[in-house]
Design a protein around this motif. Sequence first.
Motif, PDB file in Angstrom:
ATOM      1  N   ILE A  93       0.815  -1.216   0.000  1.00 15.25           N
ATOM      2  CA  ILE A  93       0.000   0.000   0.000  1.00 15.25           C
ATOM      3  C   ILE A  93       0.855   1.277   0.000  1.00 15.25           C
ATOM      4  O   ILE A  93       0.532   2.235  -0.706  1.00 15.25           O
ATOM      5  CB  ILE A  93      -1.007  -0.029   1.170  1.00 15.25           C
ATOM      6  N   PRO A  94       1.982   1.337   0.752  1.00 20.14           N
ATOM      7  CA  PRO A  94       2.806   2.560   0.665  1.00 20.14           C
ATOM      8  C   PRO A  94       3.278   2.861  -0.754  1.00 20.14           C
ATOM      9  O   PRO A  94       3.376   4.038  -1.143  1.00 20.14           O
ATOM     10  CB  PRO A  94       3.988   2.240   1.598  1.00 20.14           C
ATOM     11  N   LEU A  95       3.546   1.839  -1.556  1.00 15.93           N
ATOM     12  CA  LEU A  95       3.945   2.053  -2.950  1.00 15.93           C
ATOM     13  C   LEU A  95       2.751   2.466  -3.799  1.00 15.93           C
ATOM     14  O   LEU A  95       2.853   3.339  -4.662  1.00 15.93           O
ATOM     15  CB  LEU A  95       4.583   0.775  -3.507  1.00 15.93           C
ATOM     16  N   LEU A  96       1.598   1.852  -3.570  1.00 18.23           N
ATOM     17  CA  LEU A  96       0.405   2.203  -4.336  1.00 18.23           C
ATOM     18  C   LEU A  96      -0.034   3.643  -4.047  1.00 18.23           C
ATOM     19  O   LEU A  96      -0.597   4.310  -4.916  1.00 18.23           O
ATOM     20  CB  LEU A  96      -0.740   1.231  -3.994  1.00 18.23           C
ATOM     21  N   LYS A  97       0.238   4.116  -2.845  1.00 20.66           N
ATOM     22  CA  LYS A  97      -0.183   5.476  -2.474  1.00 20.66           C
ATOM     23  C   LYS A  97       0.567   6.551  -3.245  1.00 20.66           C
ATOM     24  O   LYS A  97       0.198   7.728  -3.186  1.00 20.66           O
ATOM     25  CB  LYS A  97      -0.014   5.683  -0.965  1.00 20.66           C
ATOM     26  N   SER A 117     -12.139  -6.767   3.515  1.00 16.71           N
ATOM     27  CA  SER A 117     -10.892  -6.630   4.286  1.00 16.71           C
ATOM     28  C   SER A 117      -9.956  -5.639   3.595  1.00 16.71           C
ATOM     29  O   SER A 117      -9.348  -4.779   4.249  1.00 16.71           O
ATOM     30  CB  SER A 117     -10.194  -7.995   4.405  1.00 16.71           C
ATOM     31  N   MET A 118      -9.871  -5.750   2.256  1.00 18.78           N
ATOM     32  CA  MET A 118      -9.040  -4.811   1.497  1.00 18.78           C
ATOM     33  C   MET A 118      -9.569  -3.383   1.615  1.00 18.78           C
ATOM     34  O   MET A 118      -8.798  -2.426   1.815  1.00 18.78           O
ATOM     35  CB  MET A 118      -8.997  -5.243   0.029  1.00 18.78           C
ATOM     36  N   ALA A 119     -10.886  -3.228   1.521  1.00 20.02           N
ATOM     37  CA  ALA A 119     -11.477  -1.888   1.635  1.00 20.02           C
ATOM     38  C   ALA A 119     -11.166  -1.275   3.004  1.00 20.02           C
ATOM     39  O   ALA A 119     -10.893  -0.073   3.112  1.00 20.02           O
ATOM     40  CB  ALA A 119     -12.989  -1.971   1.414  1.00 20.02           C
ATOM     41  N   ILE A 120     -11.184  -2.076   4.054  1.00 21.16           N
ATOM     42  CA  ILE A 120     -10.866  -1.580   5.401  1.00 21.16           C
ATOM     43  C   ILE A 120      -9.412  -1.130   5.472  1.00 21.16           C
ATOM     44  O   ILE A 120      -9.097  -0.056   6.010  1.00 21.16           O
ATOM     45  CB  ILE A 120     -11.162  -2.670   6.453  1.00 21.16           C
ATOM     46  N   LEU A 121      -8.507  -1.926   4.911  1.00 20.61           N
ATOM     47  CA  LEU A 121      -7.085  -1.529   4.901  1.00 20.61           C
ATOM     48  C   LEU A 121      -6.900  -0.195   4.185  1.00 20.61           C
ATOM     49  O   LEU A 121      -6.198   0.698   4.683  1.00 20.61           O
ATOM     50  CB  LEU A 121      -6.244  -2.594   4.185  1.00 20.61           C
ATOM     51  N   PHE A 127      -6.824   5.950   1.861  1.00 16.01           N
ATOM     52  CA  PHE A 127      -6.558   5.748   0.442  1.00 16.01           C
ATOM     53  C   PHE A 127      -7.772   5.197  -0.297  1.00 16.01           C
ATOM     54  O   PHE A 127      -7.765   5.082  -1.517  1.00 16.01           O
ATOM     55  CB  PHE A 127      -5.369   4.775   0.329  1.00 16.01           C
ATOM     56  N   LEU A 128      -8.824   4.874   0.419  1.00 16.06           N
ATOM     57  CA  LEU A 128      -9.975   4.210  -0.202  1.00 16.06           C
ATOM     58  C   LEU A 128     -10.631   5.085  -1.266  1.00 16.06           C
ATOM     59  O   LEU A 128     -11.075   4.586  -2.297  1.00 16.06           O
ATOM     60  CB  LEU A 128     -10.995   3.810   0.870  1.00 16.06           C
TER      61      LEU A 128
END
Length: 278
Positions: A93-97, A117-121, A127-128
Amino acid sequence: MLKNNIEQIEIDLIIKGIHARWGYNFTHYSQASLRRRLEYMREEAGFSRLTELLDRVLHDEDFFDFFLRSMSITVTEMFRDPPFYLALREKVIPLLKTFPFIKIWHAGCATGEEVYSMAILLHEENFLDRARIYATDFNKNSLAIAEKGVYPIAKMTEYNNNYQKTHSSKQLSSYYSSAYDLAKIKDFLKERITFSYHNLVTDGVFGEMNLIICRNVLIYFDKILQNRVLNLFTESLRYGGFLCLGSKESLNFTDVNKKYSPIESRQKIYRKIEVSHV
């Protein structure tokens, strides 16, 4: 003729009949898995022989729906394999951000627990709102459950135990409302999710994704179908995008192995390093 040879003839007849009648092709499913599932259906239907299934799946649409449900993989849970979600949180996620907007494909989403679960992360990483999640499956019954996002409350204790292992500071109950014996996922988590039908065996490329998740599905396919699906994922994934497989799955000895670099080997998270058509 040996019993196993006769059973193989019966299985081949059923698979060819279903392909011709309904267009679903299970030819390249793992033979062991296929045999187990057909035997389960034979016993459930009270038949003495596998060939008795053929008449029902050809002429009885309700029974064919039962067949499809039996053939799809519906084993799932929220934050299944917590170390995987921890690796997503800390390494992916840090890279996707760094992107202004991302697209995620959750292939074989079953009843949707891992999609939420992914949506919660993503929500916890702020970032959602910059993501779109496409959740697909060929089992329409599972998709309907996923879209509703309503699950037995009895499961939530186990799911919360998984969730706590992903270094979250909250309780999973922050993300659902409960009534009687059911838990309903809160609507804001659904706003960035699109649930749709997609058959990995017959359907094509699915957009330009930044992240594809398909865990514990390939183990039910033979090598030919595994390579077909992995090539489909590779063509659907942007350069630098991430592919996540299940704990018992690997890119080793596949057609696409050289097009990926492992990011987290134990959790089977890979990054695409080569454009698919080169």
